[in-house]
Enzyme design. Structure first.
Site, PDB file in Angstrom:
ATOM      1  N   HIS A   1      -2.262  50.154  45.412  1.00 44.85           N
ATOM      2  CA  HIS A   1      -2.519  50.464  44.004  1.00 44.85           C
ATOM      3  C   HIS A   1      -3.618  49.602  43.366  1.00 44.85           C
ATOM      4  CE1 HIS A   1       0.157  47.063  44.114  1.00 44.85           C
ATOM      5  NE2 HIS A   1      -0.330  46.745  42.926  1.00 44.85           N
TER       6      HIS A   1
ATOM      7  N   HIS B   1      -7.202  48.123  39.144  1.00 48.00           N
ATOM      8  CA  HIS B   1      -5.766  48.367  39.267  1.00 48.00           C
ATOM      9  C   HIS B   1      -5.500  49.831  38.925  1.00 48.00           C
ATOM     10  CE1 HIS B   1      -1.448  47.757  38.879  1.00 48.00           C
ATOM     11  NE2 HIS B   1      -1.617  46.543  39.360  1.00 48.00           N
TER      12      HIS B   1
END
Length: 150
Positions: free
Chosen positions: A59, A74
């Site tokens: 992620h 992110h």
């Protein structure tokens, strides 16, 4: 010396302060901005700068530039809790990448279905807020200039 940081994903530029996570919103990891990816359920994350992939999670990733500056991307908020579901990695830690290289394909359906924010913070690690300029506004395409650091 000025480093240009490109947008890793397509979407709408939003202020970092509007990210629904205090660590990012309060710039605790560094200054930056964020992208709200709109449109298709599959998002391709591109390298925002050239350098070495110093950290890679399903992620999130950090690229260290030649000058040593780290750039964190992110994908979504609290997406670590998905344990990799929906993320396909195309690179490995330690790999040298060029700005615009495809790094991660993200099927946002699991994140969306679990009520998580899809907002993508883009942060210059260990940088001064005064040294960072957001040069994009509104809708941006992946690969377009987003930030200047210098």
């Amino acid at each position: 010396m000025t480093n240009t940081i490109s947008s890793p994903v397509s979407g709408t530029v939003i202020p970092l302060a509007d990210v629904p996570d205090p660590v990012f919103a309060e710039a605790l990891v560094g200054p930056g901005t964020a992208i709200d990816p709109e449109g298709p359920s599959t998002v391709t994350a591109l390298a925002p700068v050239s350098g070495t992939l110093s950290s890679l999670k399903p992620h999130a990733f950090v690229i260290a530039t030649e000058s040593g500056q780290g750039v964190l991307v992110h994908l979504g908020i609290d997406t670590v809790e998905l344990k990799g579901e929906g993320f396909t990695l195309h690179v490995e830690v330690g790999q040298t990448v060029n700005a615009g290289d495809r790094l991660i394909t993200w099927d946002t359906t699991p994140a969306r279905n679990s009520g998580r924010s899809l907002v993508v913070p883009v942060v210059a690690l260990e940088a001064d807020v005064e040294s960072l300029t957001v040069i994009a506004e509104g809708v941006v395409s992946a690969g377009e200039q987003l930030l200047e650091l210098g």
